[in-house]
Design a protein around this motif. Structure first.
Motif, mmCIF file in Angstrom:
data_model
loop_
_atom_site.group_PDB
_atom_site.id
_atom_site.type_symbol
_atom_site.label_atom_id
_atom_site.label_comp_id
_atom_site.label_asym_id
_atom_site.label_seq_id
_atom_site.Cartn_x
_atom_site.Cartn_y
_atom_site.Cartn_z
ATOM 1 N N LYS A 1 -10.721 -11.317 1.494
ATOM 2 C CA LYS A 1 -11.188 -10.262 2.413
ATOM 3 C C LYS A 1 -10.176 -9.131 2.540
ATOM 4 N N ALA A 2 -8.889 -9.465 2.372
ATOM 5 C CA ALA A 2 -7.842 -8.446 2.496
ATOM 6 C C ALA A 2 -7.851 -7.496 1.305
ATOM 7 N N GLY A 3 -8.660 -7.816 0.296
ATOM 8 C CA GLY A 3 -8.784 -6.910 -0.845
ATOM 9 C C GLY A 3 -7.817 -7.237 -1.979
ATOM 10 N N PHE A 4 -7.172 -8.407 -1.923
ATOM 11 C CA PHE A 4 -6.261 -8.773 -3.004
ATOM 12 C C PHE A 4 -7.050 -9.242 -4.221
ATOM 13 N N GLY A 5 -6.410 -9.140 -5.378
ATOM 14 C CA GLY A 5 -6.951 -9.740 -6.583
ATOM 15 C C GLY A 5 -6.487 -11.184 -6.665
ATOM 16 N N ALA A 6 -6.793 -11.836 -7.823
ATOM 17 C CA ALA A 6 -6.410 -13.237 -7.986
ATOM 18 C C ALA A 6 -5.611 -13.424 -9.264
ATOM 19 N N ASP A 7 -4.590 -14.276 -9.171
ATOM 20 C CA ASP A 7 -3.812 -14.676 -10.345
ATOM 21 C C ASP A 7 -4.136 -16.138 -10.602
ATOM 22 N N CYS A 8 -4.759 -16.431 -11.751
ATOM 23 C CA CYS A 8 -5.232 -17.787 -12.038
ATOM 24 C C CYS A 8 -4.524 -18.360 -13.255
ATOM 25 N N VAL A 9 -4.367 -19.685 -13.274
ATOM 26 C CA VAL A 9 -3.715 -20.327 -14.416
ATOM 27 C C VAL A 9 -4.570 -21.437 -15.032
ATOM 28 N N SER A 10 -5.837 -21.474 -14.670
ATOM 29 C CA SER A 10 -6.743 -22.419 -15.336
ATOM 30 C C SER A 10 -8.155 -21.873 -15.176
ATOM 31 N N GLY A 11 -9.052 -22.405 -16.009
ATOM 32 C CA GLY A 11 -10.450 -21.993 -15.905
ATOM 33 C C GLY A 11 -11.007 -22.324 -14.532
ATOM 34 N N ASN A 12 -10.606 -23.477 -13.987
ATOM 35 C CA ASN A 12 -11.115 -23.841 -12.659
ATOM 36 C C ASN A 12 -10.590 -22.909 -11.573
ATOM 37 N N GLU A 13 -9.362 -22.403 -11.739
ATOM 38 C CA GLU A 13 -8.882 -21.413 -10.758
ATOM 39 C C GLU A 13 -9.682 -20.115 -10.876
ATOM 40 N N VAL A 14 -10.028 -19.734 -12.099
ATOM 41 C CA VAL A 14 -10.859 -18.526 -12.263
ATOM 42 C C VAL A 14 -12.197 -18.764 -11.552
ATOM 43 N N LYS A 15 -12.764 -19.965 -11.748
ATOM 44 C CA LYS A 15 -14.049 -20.284 -11.095
ATOM 45 C C LYS A 15 -13.905 -20.255 -9.578
ATOM 46 N N ALA A 16 -12.797 -20.815 -9.066
ATOM 47 C CA ALA A 16 -12.578 -20.835 -7.607
ATOM 48 C C ALA A 16 -12.447 -19.408 -7.076
ATOM 49 N N ASP B 1 0.816 -1.221 0.000
ATOM 50 C CA ASP B 1 0.000 0.000 0.000
ATOM 51 C C ASP B 1 0.848 1.269 0.000
ATOM 52 N N LYS B 2 2.067 1.155 0.578
ATOM 53 C CA LYS B 2 2.951 2.329 0.617
ATOM 54 C C LYS B 2 3.164 2.908 -0.775
ATOM 55 N N TYR B 3 3.175 2.012 -1.773
ATOM 56 C CA TYR B 3 3.479 2.448 -3.153
ATOM 57 C C TYR B 3 2.273 2.302 -4.072
ATOM 58 N N ASN B 4 1.143 1.997 -3.493
ATOM 59 C CA ASN B 4 -0.065 1.740 -4.290
ATOM 60 C C ASN B 4 0.127 0.572 -5.275
ATOM 61 N N PHE B 5 0.917 -0.424 -4.862
ATOM 62 C CA PHE B 5 1.101 -1.634 -5.674
ATOM 63 C C PHE B 5 -0.113 -2.556 -5.477
ATOM 64 N N HIS B 6 -0.497 -3.263 -6.544
ATOM 65 C CA HIS B 6 -1.642 -4.177 -6.459
ATOM 66 C C HIS B 6 -1.161 -5.622 -6.339
ATOM 67 N N ILE B 7 -1.773 -6.381 -5.420
ATOM 68 C CA ILE B 7 -1.407 -7.794 -5.251
ATOM 69 C C ILE B 7 -2.514 -8.677 -5.810
ATOM 70 N N HIS B 8 -2.110 -9.608 -6.659
ATOM 71 C CA HIS B 8 -3.031 -10.661 -7.112
ATOM 72 C C HIS B 8 -2.485 -11.961 -6.530
ATOM 73 N N TYR B 9 -3.214 -12.554 -5.613
ATOM 74 C CA TYR B 9 -2.739 -13.791 -4.986
ATOM 75 C C TYR B 9 -2.719 -14.922 -6.024
ATOM 76 N N ALA B 10 -1.603 -15.640 -6.119
ATOM 77 C CA ALA B 10 -1.464 -16.739 -7.092
ATOM 78 C C ALA B 10 -2.115 -17.995 -6.532
ATOM 79 N N LEU B 11 -3.309 -18.298 -7.012
ATOM 80 C CA LEU B 11 -4.078 -19.440 -6.484
ATOM 81 C C LEU B 11 -3.346 -20.763 -6.628
ATOM 82 N N LYS B 12 -2.421 -20.832 -7.588
ATOM 83 C CA LYS B 12 -1.730 -22.108 -7.794
ATOM 84 C C LYS B 12 -0.964 -22.531 -6.547
ATOM 85 N N ALA B 13 -0.600 -21.583 -5.695
ATOM 86 C CA ALA B 13 0.172 -21.930 -4.490
ATOM 87 C C ALA B 13 -0.693 -22.686 -3.485
ATOM 88 N N ASN B 14 -1.951 -22.319 -3.399
ATOM 89 C CA ASN B 14 -2.872 -22.996 -2.491
ATOM 90 C C ASN B 14 -4.284 -22.462 -2.733
#
Ligand code: LLP
Length: 391
Positions: free
Chosen positions: A61-76, A37-50
């Protein structure tokens, strides 16, 4: 992370299972958020990790976006309330179905990895009468100095568009009326603990940006991927990774234009330390040089040691917390699982307190690329999870 009363409770639960310390997850999220937030950087959590839903809910809830690598990750991501306008979809091989569904969901951006992919996205977007926002994943040819299986940013890797292909990529985009080029995307690899490769990445991104500037192509978003490493050897020492120094590198060395937004795709650094694979000793077996500890968890629950020869700290929780006298005598063991594969071994010649059948064993730093990579090989049950707020 552990204490006597927690170990007593864990001992009553059927093993193996992943234990997640949600307090630690929340502290890690708070730290990464405060620094970004100090630099207004955006975080997309990489769902592939877990992609465990309990964890996703907290991360969302923390307000992060999502980084997905499959259609099912987008759905999740969508199912767990991530805003479509915060979802990026990467991957070198997206299917038509995955692209179409993501277009219908109106996700933020496709990270594109080849000219052919751009053509297909354009055609599919056109048939839906939509405009697809894309970022070009450019291979920066920066060596991340990490395990060769998790290095992604070299020209020899299959990922991304090479710099010398950019001219023809831009020709394609000019002829694609349903494509909106909004960003550039980079990712050099994973488990990177030395920050120098990230500095080199910044320098390379600046050079690549220059190529676009000289052609009057405006780029609104820079996505520099993920990759920050964690301390596998001493998980309790820096349980929360040094996000401060990490973001400082990008703030200092990346040439961020006034109109530009910077995005990150962090996975491992957010979830690795909060997860522990808990297992029980089934048998102690005599070996020629060292004795074997045979656990009830194996490569089906945690494949990283078999696949990448990765190190995970192993603790005998029973000896450490419930049976103090045993903690004083240490012996070398080969720690293996029950699967019918020789590679099903977590560690060779590992120093542990004298261990016995029934002891509770922890494999630390397994919150990332652990449960999500678990298998049903040998018809094992998929790894289960227990949460710190539920016991
Ligand atoms: N963005 C892209 C394009 C990626 O390929 C990855 C990871 C990430 C972000 C997230 O990287 P992280 O922050 O988690 O390092 N299974 C391996 C790791 C594979 C990483 C693949 N890409 C392991 O267990 O070490």
């Amino acid at each position: 992370m552990f204490n006597k009363s927690l170990i007593e409770k864990l001992q009553t639960i059927e093993t193996p299972f992943y234990y997640y310390d949600l307090e630690l997850l929340k502290n890690t999220i708070a730290a990464v958020k405060a620094e970004a937030d100090k630099y207004n950087f955006h975080i997309h959590y990489a769902l592939k990790a877990n992609a465990n839903e309990q964890l996703l809910k907290i991360i969302c809830k923390a307000g992060f976006g999502a980084d997905c690598v499959s259609g099912n990750e987008v759905k999740a991501a969508l199912k767990n309330n991530f805003n479509p306008s915060s979802i990026v979809f990467a991957g070198v091989g997206k299917t038509d179905k995955e692209i179409t569904e993501s277009l219908v969901s109106d996700i933020f951006c496709f990270n594109c990895e080849s000219i052919e992919e751009i053509k297909v996205i354009n055609d599919l977007a056109s048939s839906l009468n939509k405009k697809a926002r894309i970022a070009l994943r450019i291979n920066p040819n920066v060596n991340a100095n990490t395990h060769h299986y998790i290095t992604t940013g070299l020209e020899e890797n299959k990922f991304g568009i090479n710099f010398w292909e950019l001219e023809s990529v831009m020709d394609e985009i000019k002829n694609s009326s349903n494509i909106d080029l909004i960003g550039l995307h980079f990712h050099i690899g994973s488990q990177i603990c030395d920050l120098e490769p990230f500095r080199l990445l910044c320098t390379r991104v600046n050079e690549i940006q220059h190529w676009f500037e000289t052609r009057n192509i405006s780029i609104a978003h820079l996505n520099v991927g993920g990759g920050l490493g964690v301390n596998y050897h001493e998980p309790d020492k820096n349980a929360v990774p040094d996000f401060k120094s990490y973001f400082e590198v990008f703030n200092k060395f990346l040439d961020i234009k006034k109109h530009q937004q910077v995005h990150f795709e962090l996975g491992r650094s957010i979830v690795a330390q909060c997860g522990v694979l808990i297992s029980k000793v089934l048998f102690i077996k005599k070996g020629k040089k060292t004795n074997f500890i045979i656990l009830d968890a194996g490569m089906t629950e945690l494949i990283r040691p078999a696949l990448y020869q990765s190190y995970h700290k192993i603790e005998n929780l029973t000896a450490e917390f419930l049976s103090f006298e045993r903690d004083k005598v240490e012996t070398n063991y080969d720690v293996a699982g029950p699967i019918c594969e020789s590679s099903d071994c977590f560690a060779k010649s590992y120093l542990l307190p004298e261990s016995k059948r029934g002891d509770l064993i922890a494999l630390r730093t397994t919150g990332a690329y652990g449960q999500v990579m678990s298998l049903e090989y040998n018809l094992r049950e998929r790894a289960k999870a227990i949460y710190s707020d539920g016991i």
